[in-house]
Design a protein around this motif. Structure first.
Motif, PDB file in Angstrom:
ATOM      1  N   LEU A  76       0.820  -1.201   0.000  1.00  0.00           N
ATOM      2  CA  LEU A  76       0.000   0.000   0.000  1.00  0.00           C
ATOM      3  C   LEU A  76       0.861   1.261   0.000  1.00  0.00           C
ATOM      4  CD1 LEU A  76      -2.879   0.875  -0.099  1.00  0.00           C
ATOM      5  CD2 LEU A  76      -3.008   0.683   2.386  1.00  0.00           C
ATOM      6  N   GLU A  77       1.961   1.237   0.731  1.00  0.00           N
ATOM      7  CA  GLU A  77       2.859   2.401   0.752  1.00  0.00           C
ATOM      8  C   GLU A  77       3.504   2.619  -0.615  1.00  0.00           C
ATOM      9  OE1 GLU A  77       5.567   1.618   3.895  1.00  0.00           O
ATOM     10  OE2 GLU A  77       4.065   1.850   5.484  1.00  0.00           O
ATOM     11  N   SER A  78       3.863   1.521  -1.269  1.00  0.00           N
ATOM     12  CA  SER A  78       4.442   1.638  -2.608  1.00  0.00           C
ATOM     13  C   SER A  78       3.438   2.262  -3.579  1.00  0.00           C
ATOM     14  CB  SER A  78       4.868   0.253  -3.112  1.00  0.00           C
ATOM     15  OG  SER A  78       5.328   0.323  -4.440  1.00  0.00           O
ATOM     16  N   TYR A  79       2.179   1.850  -3.472  1.00  0.00           N
ATOM     17  CA  TYR A  79       1.145   2.420  -4.347  1.00  0.00           C
ATOM     18  C   TYR A  79       0.882   3.879  -3.995  1.00  0.00           C
ATOM     19  CZ  TYR A  79      -3.194   2.761  -7.004  1.00  0.00           C
ATOM     20  OH  TYR A  79      -4.159   3.143  -7.894  1.00  0.00           O
ATOM     21  N   GLN A  80       0.892   4.180  -2.715  1.00  0.00           N
ATOM     22  CA  GLN A  80       0.717   5.559  -2.258  1.00  0.00           C
ATOM     23  C   GLN A  80       1.783   6.459  -2.868  1.00  0.00           C
ATOM     24  OE1 GLN A  80       1.021   5.984   2.035  1.00  0.00           O
ATOM     25  NE2 GLN A  80       1.775   8.082   1.830  1.00  0.00           N
ATOM     26  N   THR A  81       3.023   5.996  -2.868  1.00  0.00           N
ATOM     27  CA  THR A  81       4.125   6.757  -3.457  1.00  0.00           C
ATOM     28  C   THR A  81       3.918   6.950  -4.953  1.00  0.00           C
ATOM     29  OG1 THR A  81       5.656   5.896  -1.792  1.00  0.00           O
ATOM     30  CG2 THR A  81       6.619   6.806  -3.808  1.00  0.00           C
ATOM     31  N   ARG A  82       3.435   5.908  -5.617  1.00  0.00           N
ATOM     32  CA  ARG A  82       3.209   5.988  -7.064  1.00  0.00           C
ATOM     33  C   ARG A  82       2.173   7.064  -7.399  1.00  0.00           C
ATOM     34  NH1 ARG A  82       3.698   2.729 -11.808  1.00  0.00           N
ATOM     35  NH2 ARG A  82       4.958   1.230 -10.639  1.00  0.00           N
ATOM     36  N   LEU A  83       1.126   7.165  -6.578  1.00  0.00           N
ATOM     37  CA  LEU A  83       0.089   8.164  -6.825  1.00  0.00           C
ATOM     38  C   LEU A  83       0.478   9.550  -6.321  1.00  0.00           C
ATOM     39  CD1 LEU A  83      -3.354   6.448  -6.087  1.00  0.00           C
ATOM     40  CD2 LEU A  83      -2.095   6.592  -8.225  1.00  0.00           C
ATOM     41  N   GLY A  84       1.482   9.605  -5.430  1.00  0.00           N
ATOM     42  CA  GLY A  84       1.850  10.882  -4.844  1.00  0.00           C
ATOM     43  C   GLY A  84       0.910  11.307  -3.740  1.00  0.00           C
ATOM     44  N   SER A  85       0.183  10.336  -3.143  1.00  0.00           N
ATOM     45  CA  SER A  85      -0.737  10.645  -2.048  1.00  0.00           C
ATOM     46  C   SER A  85       0.033  10.802  -0.745  1.00  0.00           C
ATOM     47  CB  SER A  85      -1.788   9.540  -1.901  1.00  0.00           C
ATOM     48  OG  SER A  85      -2.576   9.438  -3.060  1.00  0.00           O
ATOM     49  N   THR A  86      -0.570  11.504   0.200  1.00  0.00           N
ATOM     50  CA  THR A  86       0.102  11.751   1.479  1.00  0.00           C
ATOM     51  C   THR A  86      -0.237  10.719   2.538  1.00  0.00           C
ATOM     52  OG1 THR A  86      -1.704  13.253   2.091  1.00  0.00           O
ATOM     53  CG2 THR A  86       0.251  14.235   1.068  1.00  0.00           C
ATOM     54  N   SER A  87      -1.160   9.810   2.240  1.00  0.00           N
ATOM     55  CA  SER A  87      -1.502   8.753   3.192  1.00  0.00           C
ATOM     56  C   SER A  87      -2.081   7.569   2.440  1.00  0.00           C
ATOM     57  CB  SER A  87      -2.513   9.249   4.230  1.00  0.00           C
ATOM     58  OG  SER A  87      -3.791   9.412   3.634  1.00  0.00           O
ATOM     59  N   PRO A  88      -2.021   6.367   3.030  1.00  0.00           N
ATOM     60  CA  PRO A  88      -2.631   5.206   2.374  1.00  0.00           C
ATOM     61  C   PRO A  88      -4.124   5.393   2.138  1.00  0.00           C
ATOM     62  CG  PRO A  88      -1.162   4.508   4.135  1.00  0.00           C
ATOM     63  CD  PRO A  88      -1.299   5.985   4.257  1.00  0.00           C
ATOM     64  N   GLU A  89      -4.805   6.007   3.104  1.00  0.00           N
ATOM     65  CA  GLU A  89      -6.246   6.209   2.964  1.00  0.00           C
ATOM     66  C   GLU A  89      -6.579   7.085   1.766  1.00  0.00           C
ATOM     67  OE1 GLU A  89      -5.429   4.974   7.076  1.00  0.00           O
ATOM     68  OE2 GLU A  89      -4.561   6.486   5.754  1.00  0.00           O
ATOM     69  N   LEU A  90      -5.781   8.145   1.563  1.00  0.00           N
ATOM     70  CA  LEU A  90      -6.033   9.028   0.422  1.00  0.00           C
ATOM     71  C   LEU A  90      -5.751   8.318  -0.898  1.00  0.00           C
ATOM     72  CD1 LEU A  90      -4.636  12.451   1.702  1.00  0.00           C
ATOM     73  CD2 LEU A  90      -7.031  11.803   1.332  1.00  0.00           C
ATOM     74  N   ALA A  91      -4.754   7.453  -0.907  1.00  0.00           N
ATOM     75  CA  ALA A  91      -4.471   6.677  -2.123  1.00  0.00           C
ATOM     76  C   ALA A  91      -5.644   5.760  -2.450  1.00  0.00           C
ATOM     77  CB  ALA A  91      -3.189   5.864  -1.945  1.00  0.00           C
ATOM     78  N   LEU A  92      -6.200   5.119  -1.435  1.00  0.00           N
ATOM     79  CA  LEU A  92      -7.350   4.240  -1.654  1.00  0.00           C
ATOM     80  C   LEU A  92      -8.575   5.040  -2.079  1.00  0.00           C
ATOM     81  CD1 LEU A  92      -6.893   1.873   1.422  1.00  0.00           C
ATOM     82  CD2 LEU A  92      -6.491   1.295  -0.979  1.00  0.00           C
ATOM     83  N   GLN A  93      -8.774   6.196  -1.463  1.00  0.00           N
ATOM     84  CA  GLN A  93      -9.908   7.040  -1.840  1.00  0.00           C
ATOM     85  C   GLN A  93      -9.789   7.520  -3.280  1.00  0.00           C
ATOM     86  OE1 GLN A  93     -10.056  10.203   1.022  1.00  0.00           O
ATOM     87  NE2 GLN A  93     -10.919   8.922   2.651  1.00  0.00           N
ATOM     88  N   ALA A  94      -8.576   7.786  -3.720  1.00  0.00           N
ATOM     89  CA  ALA A  94      -8.363   8.286  -5.078  1.00  0.00           C
ATOM     90  C   ALA A  94      -8.816   7.287  -6.130  1.00  0.00           C
ATOM     91  CB  ALA A  94      -6.888   8.629  -5.291  1.00  0.00           C
ATOM     92  N   ARG A  95      -8.858   6.008  -5.785  1.00  0.00           N
ATOM     93  CA  ARG A  95      -9.286   4.987  -6.731  1.00  0.00           C
ATOM     94  C   ARG A  95     -10.579   4.298  -6.283  1.00  0.00           C
ATOM     95  NH1 ARG A  95      -6.676   7.640  -9.368  1.00  0.00           N
ATOM     96  NH2 ARG A  95      -4.840   7.123 -10.621  1.00  0.00           N
ATOM     97  N   SER A  96     -11.337   4.970  -5.422  1.00  0.00           N
ATOM     98  CA  SER A  96     -12.640   4.464  -4.963  1.00  0.00           C
ATOM     99  C   SER A  96     -12.523   3.061  -4.368  1.00  0.00           C
ATOM    100  CB  SER A  96     -13.641   4.456  -6.128  1.00  0.00           C
ATOM    101  OG  SER A  96     -13.783   5.733  -6.682  1.00  0.00           O
ATOM    102  N   LEU A  97     -11.455   2.842  -3.612  1.00  0.00           N
ATOM    103  CA  LEU A  97     -11.227   1.549  -2.970  1.00  0.00           C
ATOM    104  C   LEU A  97     -11.687   1.542  -1.519  1.00  0.00           C
ATOM    105  CD1 LEU A  97      -7.714   0.733  -4.477  1.00  0.00           C
ATOM    106  CD2 LEU A  97      -9.948  -0.055  -5.266  1.00  0.00           C
ATOM    107  N   LEU A  98     -12.265   2.651  -1.086  1.00  0.00           N
ATOM    108  CA  LEU A  98     -12.899   2.731   0.227  1.00  0.00           C
ATOM    109  C   LEU A  98     -14.373   3.057   0.040  1.00  0.00           C
ATOM    110  CD1 LEU A  98     -10.343   4.764   2.409  1.00  0.00           C
ATOM    111  CD2 LEU A  98     -10.626   2.284   2.287  1.00  0.00           C
ATOM    112  N   THR A  99     -15.218   2.466   0.871  1.00  0.00           N
ATOM    113  CA  THR A  99     -16.633   2.800   0.835  1.00  0.00           C
ATOM    114  C   THR A  99     -16.842   4.144   1.525  1.00  0.00           C
ATOM    115  OG1 THR A  99     -17.127   1.735   2.945  1.00  0.00           O
ATOM    116  CG2 THR A  99     -17.186   0.350   0.965  1.00  0.00           C
ATOM    117  N   ARG A 100     -18.041   4.683   1.429  1.00  0.00           N
ATOM    118  CA  ARG A 100     -18.327   5.967   2.078  1.00  0.00           C
ATOM    119  C   ARG A 100     -18.209   5.853   3.595  1.00  0.00           C
ATOM    120  NH1 ARG A 100     -23.426   8.552  -1.322  1.00  0.00           N
ATOM    121  NH2 ARG A 100     -22.362   8.588  -3.354  1.00  0.00           N
ATOM    122  N   ALA A 101     -18.402   4.629   4.118  1.00  0.00           N
ATOM    123  CA  ALA A 101     -18.278   4.422   5.559  1.00  0.00           C
ATOM    124  C   ALA A 101     -16.831   4.176   5.978  1.00  0.00           C
ATOM    125  CB  ALA A 101     -19.146   3.242   5.991  1.00  0.00           C
ATOM    126  N   GLY A 102     -15.905   4.169   5.013  1.00  0.00           N
ATOM    127  CA  GLY A 102     -14.489   3.988   5.333  1.00  0.00           C
ATOM    128  C   GLY A 102     -14.009   2.564   5.282  1.00  0.00           C
TER     129      GLY A 102
END
Length: 466
Positions: A168-194
């Motif tokens: 997850l950290e490697s993917y976060q770096t690839r997207l340039g996100s500041t946290s794993p959660e933001l990386a997942l949110q950027a690709r709709s990999l989290l539900t609205r409830a988190g």
């Protein structure tokens, strides 16, 4: 381009971000529009992205330069989804203030609904264009959307802490996100409830088979062209291999396994020297494998992707039918319609897949380049099977003389991979018996098939590929 390049650009200061966004080509997930575009027209790319895999639409860039969004236009474009899309397309909007003016960035997730514009037109992003769908294509999308949304449902009891942190950290770096959660949110990999979606779990859990045991690839090698059964089973000892792990890793493991086990023949290599080459081109079976894993139906439990290696062919079976009304008799006509939008986009981020829906056409091209028979797709009740035959293609002049129906009869025999009676060929080819017999005799005269029997009235007589 990889879709992650857009995300990386958006982490830069506004003027630098704009320079990057102007340099990137438009794609499956990225489109530029002038800041002066009408809000009703801007609804088209919003609908197209939402109906596909999501993406980014930038208002304020056109013709290689900034065409800024003024105050009046900014308000209208922000309301475009409310005023001109049904059901409303949900999008997050970012504002970039540059030296040349305002640019609006619309971040659109894939949707579980089928969207249309206020005029009733339905669009879908295919490659670098927003394509208007016909009535039949829209039906196809609507009928398939229920299954397609499965990868966006919540994985039961899973949180971000259950995912593999290094991946997850490697993917976060690839997207340039500041946290794993933001990386997942950027690709709709989290539900609205988190919660983590099925796609997020399949992509980033260390062993997603704990929850989805069928989500793996099985590679099998047979020493005969027929599988056989019971004591006559032709499966080679020790060559029933399961490739597990998150989707990118299982694809890599399966590809390495197939590459080691696929038969080779001595032939002229690209280097100009003779040496061992796979009897089926690597790019053909690899594309088939990737398509099978990325686009399979993960909502179907109890079945898995299979790659079966025979002495004369490779068969790749994927759970789930072709989406909606896609015509399996003409696979090259099937446009991009990812069943698993979130999985497909992350795999594109990682360079596992490409963007233009070209996978099937590439398989055909590679087989033709190698001079082999064309790929054969067969759609069953709950799965699609791709057969890559190691037999040489029929020369063009012979194929022209025989005609398409004779080649269809030949294809039926090749797919069966065993001797068939005239009645069995008739059933597979869906032709009248006299027509089938005429084509079989033409194929026999061309040296492509042989007949085996005691007499013309022998009920046990069979036809086989030469």
């Amino acid at each position: 381009m990889f879709p992650a390049e857009v995300d990386q650009a958006l982490t830069l200061p506004p003027d630098d971000a704009i320079a990057q966004l102007l340099a990137l080509p438009e794609s499956q997930w990225f489109e530029r529009k002038s800041g002066s575009i009408r809000a009703s027209d801007f609804a088209i790319p919003l609908v197209a992205m939402a109906n596909a895999e999501g993406g980014v639409v930038v208002a304020g860039l056109h013709g290689g330069t900034v065409v800024p969004v003024d105050d009046k236009a900014a308000n209208a474009l922000r309301q475009a989804a409310i005023d001109f899309t049904t059901p409303r397309v949900h999008a997050r909007v970012r504002e970039l203030i540059t030296r040349q003016g305002r640019v609006l960035v619309f971040l659109i997730p894939p949707s579980e609904y089928v969207h249309e514009t206020h005029r009733g037109d339905c669009y879908m992003r295919i490659g670098d264009e927003s394509r208007r769908l016909t009535y039949t294509q829209r039906q196809e999308l609507e009928w398939d959307r229920g299954v397609a949304s499965f990868d966006g449902t919540a994985a039961s009891g899973v949180s971000v802490h259950d995912l593999d942190a290094p991946r997850l950290e490697s993917y976060q770096t690839r997207l340039g996100s500041t946290s794993p959660e933001l990386a997942l949110q950027a690709r709709s990999l989290l539900t609205r409830a988190g919660g983590v979606t099925v796609a997020g779990y399949l992509l980033f859990a260390s062993h997603p088979q704990d929850l989805y045991p069928s989500a793996h690839v099985r590679v099998l090698v047979y020493n005969q062209n027929d599988r056989g059964t019971g004591r006559s089973l032709s499966l080679e000892d020790g060559h029933d291999i399961r490739c597990e792990g998150p989707i990118p890793e299982q694809i890599e493991r399966a590809a390495d396994t197939v590459a080691d086990l696929v038969p080779r023949r001595r032939a002229l290599q690209d280097s100009g020297r003779f040496g061992p080459v796979p009897y089926v081109p690597r790019d053909a079976w690899l594309e088939g494998l990737v398509n099978a894993v990325v686009h399979r139906s993960y909502s179907i439990s109890g079945d898995h992707v299979r790659v079966e290696i025979f002495p004369n062919r490779i068969e790749i079976t994927s759970p789930g039918r072709f989406p909606g009304l896609a015509d399996p008799t003409d696979p090259q006509s099937i446009s991009r319609n990812a069943r698993n939008q979130r999985i497909a986009r992350v795999c594109a981020d990682l360079g596992v897949t490409q963007e233009l829906g070209e996978g099937i056409r590439r398989i055909y091209a590679e087989m033709r380049r190698a001079g082999l028979s064309e790929p054969v797709y067969v759609q069953g009740p709950a799965a699609v099977r791709l057969t890559l035959l190691a037999t040489r293609a029929v020369p063009d002049d012979v194929a022209t003389a025989l005609g398409p129906n004779a080649l269809k009869v030949l294809e039926a025999l090749r797919v069966a991979q065993r001797p068939l009676s005239t009645g069995q060929v008739q059933e597979l080819a869906h032709m009248a018996r006299p027509t089938v017999l005429r084509h079989l005799r033409s194929l026999q005269q061309a040296g492509l098939v042989t007949w085996q029997g005691e007499s013309s009235r022998d009920p046990q007589a069979t036809w086989r590929v030469t």
